[in-house]
Write a protein that holds these residues in place. Structure first.
Motif, PDB file in Angstrom:
ATOM      1  N   ALA A  10       0.819  -1.221   0.000  1.00 18.94           N
ATOM      2  CA  ALA A  10       0.000   0.000   0.000  1.00 18.94           C
ATOM      3  C   ALA A  10       0.850   1.268   0.000  1.00 18.94           C
ATOM      4  O   ALA A  10       0.488   2.252  -0.655  1.00 18.94           O
ATOM      5  N   GLU A  11       1.957   1.270   0.727  1.00 15.93           N
ATOM      6  CA  GLU A  11       2.802   2.461   0.779  1.00 15.93           C
ATOM      7  C   GLU A  11       3.382   2.801  -0.591  1.00 15.93           C
ATOM      8  O   GLU A  11       3.396   3.967  -0.999  1.00 15.93           O
ATOM      9  N   VAL A  12       3.842   1.785  -1.303  1.00 22.63           N
ATOM     10  CA  VAL A  12       4.432   2.019  -2.623  1.00 22.63           C
ATOM     11  C   VAL A  12       3.334   2.402  -3.622  1.00 22.63           C
ATOM     12  O   VAL A  12       3.506   3.326  -4.428  1.00 22.63           O
ATOM     13  N   GLU A  13       2.192   1.719  -3.562  1.00 21.56           N
ATOM     14  CA  GLU A  13       1.078   2.056  -4.452  1.00 21.56           C
ATOM     15  C   GLU A  13       0.611   3.493  -4.216  1.00 21.56           C
ATOM     16  O   GLU A  13       0.354   4.232  -5.170  1.00 21.56           O
ATOM     17  N   SER A  14       0.523   3.903  -2.958  1.00 17.49           N
ATOM     18  CA  SER A  14       0.100   5.272  -2.637  1.00 17.49           C
ATOM     19  C   SER A  14       1.088   6.300  -3.184  1.00 17.49           C
ATOM     20  O   SER A  14       0.680   7.351  -3.691  1.00 17.49           O
ATOM     21  N   ALA A  15       2.369   6.000  -3.077  1.00 19.37           N
ATOM     22  CA  ALA A  15       3.381   6.915  -3.617  1.00 19.37           C
ATOM     23  C   ALA A  15       3.241   7.036  -5.133  1.00 19.37           C
ATOM     24  O   ALA A  15       3.351   8.137  -5.687  1.00 19.37           O
ATOM     25  N   GLU A  24      -3.840   4.534 -11.591  1.00 22.16           N
ATOM     26  CA  GLU A  24      -3.920   3.389 -10.686  1.00 22.16           C
ATOM     27  C   GLU A  24      -2.556   2.712 -10.626  1.00 22.16           C
ATOM     28  O   GLU A  24      -1.783   2.776 -11.579  1.00 22.16           O
ATOM     29  N   ALA A  25      -2.307   2.016  -9.518  1.00 21.59           N
ATOM     30  CA  ALA A  25      -1.055   1.277  -9.390  1.00 21.59           C
ATOM     31  C   ALA A  25      -1.249   0.067  -8.490  1.00 21.59           C
ATOM     32  O   ALA A  25      -2.062   0.091  -7.570  1.00 21.59           O
ATOM     33  N   ALA A  26      -0.497  -0.967  -8.788  1.00 18.12           N
ATOM     34  CA  ALA A  26      -0.442  -2.164  -7.945  1.00 18.12           C
ATOM     35  C   ALA A  26       1.003  -2.634  -7.953  1.00 18.12           C
ATOM     36  O   ALA A  26       1.687  -2.515  -8.967  1.00 18.12           O
ATOM     37  N   VAL A  27       1.467  -3.128  -6.825  1.00 22.47           N
ATOM     38  CA  VAL A  27       2.835  -3.632  -6.766  1.00 22.47           C
ATOM     39  C   VAL A  27       2.855  -5.025  -6.160  1.00 22.47           C
ATOM     40  O   VAL A  27       1.993  -5.379  -5.349  1.00 22.47           O
ATOM     41  N   VAL A  28       3.803  -5.814  -6.600  1.00 21.64           N
ATOM     42  CA  VAL A  28       4.002  -7.166  -6.086  1.00 21.64           C
ATOM     43  C   VAL A  28       5.499  -7.380  -5.888  1.00 21.64           C
ATOM     44  O   VAL A  28       6.320  -6.682  -6.464  1.00 21.64           O
ATOM     45  N   GLY A  29       5.827  -8.370  -5.079  1.00 25.81           N
ATOM     46  CA  GLY A  29       7.220  -8.725  -4.889  1.00 25.81           C
ATOM     47  C   GLY A  29       7.701  -9.603  -6.025  1.00 25.81           C
ATOM     48  O   GLY A  29       6.914 -10.301  -6.660  1.00 25.81           O
ATOM     49  N   GLY A  36      16.976 -10.164  -2.325  1.00 31.92           N
ATOM     50  CA  GLY A  36      16.079 -11.269  -1.975  1.00 31.92           C
ATOM     51  C   GLY A  36      14.713 -11.060  -2.594  1.00 31.92           C
ATOM     52  O   GLY A  36      14.132 -11.949  -3.178  1.00 31.92           O
ATOM     53  N   GLN A  37      14.194  -9.832  -2.454  1.00 29.94           N
ATOM     54  CA  GLN A  37      12.907  -9.501  -3.056  1.00 29.94           C
ATOM     55  C   GLN A  37      12.933  -8.051  -3.524  1.00 29.94           C
ATOM     56  O   GLN A  37      13.386  -7.163  -2.804  1.00 29.94           O
ATOM     57  N   GLY A  38      12.453  -7.843  -4.741  1.00 34.07           N
ATOM     58  CA  GLY A  38      12.353  -6.499  -5.295  1.00 34.07           C
ATOM     59  C   GLY A  38      10.900  -6.139  -5.502  1.00 34.07           C
ATOM     60  O   GLY A  38      10.003  -6.919  -5.182  1.00 34.07           O
ATOM     61  N   ILE A  39      10.660  -4.967  -6.036  1.00 34.94           N
ATOM     62  CA  ILE A  39       9.295  -4.468  -6.238  1.00 34.94           C
ATOM     63  C   ILE A  39       9.011  -4.355  -7.727  1.00 34.94           C
ATOM     64  O   ILE A  39       9.747  -3.706  -8.470  1.00 34.94           O
ATOM     65  N   TYR A  40       7.918  -4.985  -8.160  1.00 32.97           N
ATOM     66  CA  TYR A  40       7.438  -4.896  -9.541  1.00 32.97           C
ATOM     67  C   TYR A  40       6.160  -4.074  -9.507  1.00 32.97           C
ATOM     68  O   TYR A  40       5.225  -4.414  -8.792  1.00 32.97           O
ATOM     69  N   ALA A  41       6.112  -2.993 -10.263  1.00 35.21           N
ATOM     70  CA  ALA A  41       4.961  -2.097 -10.260  1.00 35.21           C
ATOM     71  C   ALA A  41       4.159  -2.215 -11.554  1.00 35.21           C
ATOM     72  O   ALA A  41       4.722  -2.205 -12.644  1.00 35.21           O
ATOM     73  N   PHE A  42       2.859  -2.335 -11.392  1.00 35.25           N
ATOM     74  CA  PHE A  42       1.924  -2.287 -12.514  1.00 35.25           C
ATOM     75  C   PHE A  42       1.231  -0.932 -12.415  1.00 35.25           C
ATOM     76  O   PHE A  42       0.623  -0.615 -11.388  1.00 35.25           O
ATOM     77  N   VAL A  43       1.325  -0.144 -13.479  1.00 32.17           N
ATOM     78  CA  VAL A  43       0.825   1.225 -13.431  1.00 32.17           C
ATOM     79  C   VAL A  43      -0.132   1.483 -14.586  1.00 32.17           C
ATOM     80  O   VAL A  43       0.160   1.136 -15.733  1.00 32.17           O
TER      81      VAL A  43
END
Length: 87
Positions: A10-15, A24-29, A36-43
């Motif tokens: 939620a923090e990354v999506e809100s930013a 709109e945005a959604a992010v997943v690991g 170990g884990q990065g952030i993939y953003a769908f925008v």
């Protein structure tokens, strides 16, 4: 929750949606060799906004400014259409 950052999606999506170009945005690991884990953003960009490499860099910089460097997406997909549930 992203283990490396200690924050949720939620923090990354809100930013991301706080940026003027993002509707709109959604992010997943995603697996990352070093972190170990990065952030993939769908925008989903707002109508009339074009997907460019410059905009991608601007969005990453925006997230880094709002949250910090640890939360910057390492990969993104622009112009993704999300199914919206209608009640």
């Amino acid at each position: 929750m992203f283990p490396v950052t200690g924050m949720g999606t939620a923090e990354v999506e809100s930013a991301l949606v706080a940026h003027k170009a993002v509707a709109e945005a959604a992010v997943v690991g995603m697996p990352h060799d070093i972190k170990g884990q990065g952030i993939y953003a769908f925008v989903t960009l707002k109508t009339g906004v074009e997907k460019t490499e410059a905009l991608k860099k601007e969005l990453i910089a925006h997230v880094r400014t709002v949250i910090g460097p640890i939360a910057a997406p390492i990969k993104s997909s622009g112009r993704m259409v999300f199914p919206n549930t209608q009640w």
